[in-house]
Design a protein around this motif. Structure first.
Motif, short mmCIF file in Angstrom:
data_model
loop_
_atom_site.label_atom_id
_atom_site.label_comp_id
_atom_site.label_asym_id
_atom_site.label_seq_id
_atom_site.Cartn_x
_atom_site.Cartn_y
_atom_site.Cartn_z
N GLY A 161 34.56 31.28 40.57
CA GLY A 161 35.49 31.43 39.45
C GLY A 161 36.21 30.13 39.15
O GLY A 161 36.31 29.25 40.00
N HIS A 162 36.72 30.01 37.94
CA HIS A 162 37.49 28.82 37.58
C HIS A 162 38.73 29.24 36.79
O HIS A 162 38.90 30.42 36.47
N SER A 163 39.58 28.29 36.50
CA SER A 163 40.90 28.60 35.94
C SER A 163 40.84 29.30 34.59
O SER A 163 41.66 30.18 34.31
N VAL A 164 39.89 28.95 33.74
CA VAL A 164 39.78 29.61 32.43
C VAL A 164 39.40 31.08 32.62
O VAL A 164 39.96 31.96 31.97
N ASP A 185 47.29 34.19 45.87
CA ASP A 185 46.35 35.09 46.55
C ASP A 185 45.24 35.47 45.56
O ASP A 185 45.29 36.54 44.96
N PRO A 186 44.25 34.60 45.39
CA PRO A 186 43.20 34.82 44.37
C PRO A 186 42.10 35.78 44.83
O PRO A 186 40.92 35.42 44.90
N THR A 187 42.52 36.99 45.17
CA THR A 187 41.57 38.02 45.61
C THR A 187 41.84 39.31 44.85
O THR A 187 42.91 39.49 44.26
N VAL A 188 40.89 40.22 44.87
CA VAL A 188 41.10 41.53 44.26
C VAL A 188 42.25 42.24 44.97
O VAL A 188 43.10 42.86 44.34
#
Length: 62
Positions: free
Chosen positions: A13-16, A41-44
């Motif tokens: 994944g990326h910021s956009v 916390d970039p998780t589901v």
């Protein structure tokens, strides 16, 4: 196989994409999620925790 604790960015994944996803979640759940919270916390699982924290509690009569 991926699970809810896999890092969004490590999965490609990326910021956009992150901004698009947060906008969709905001529209679908009527809650504003900050990009800072997602980066923390970039998780589901992290998103679910933040959604639960931000959403108003519902009662049986609501």
């Amino acid at each position: 196989m991926t699970d809810v604790h896999d890092d969004f960015f490590h999965l490609g994944g990326h910021s956009v994409q992150a901004l698009r996803m947060l906008a969709r979640l905001a529209a679908d759940h009527d809650v504003e999620l900050s990009i800072q919270a997602f980066f923390a916390d970039p998780t589901v699982a992290g998103l679910a925790t933040e959604l639960a924290r931000k959403r108003p509690r519902r009662t049986a009569w609501r």
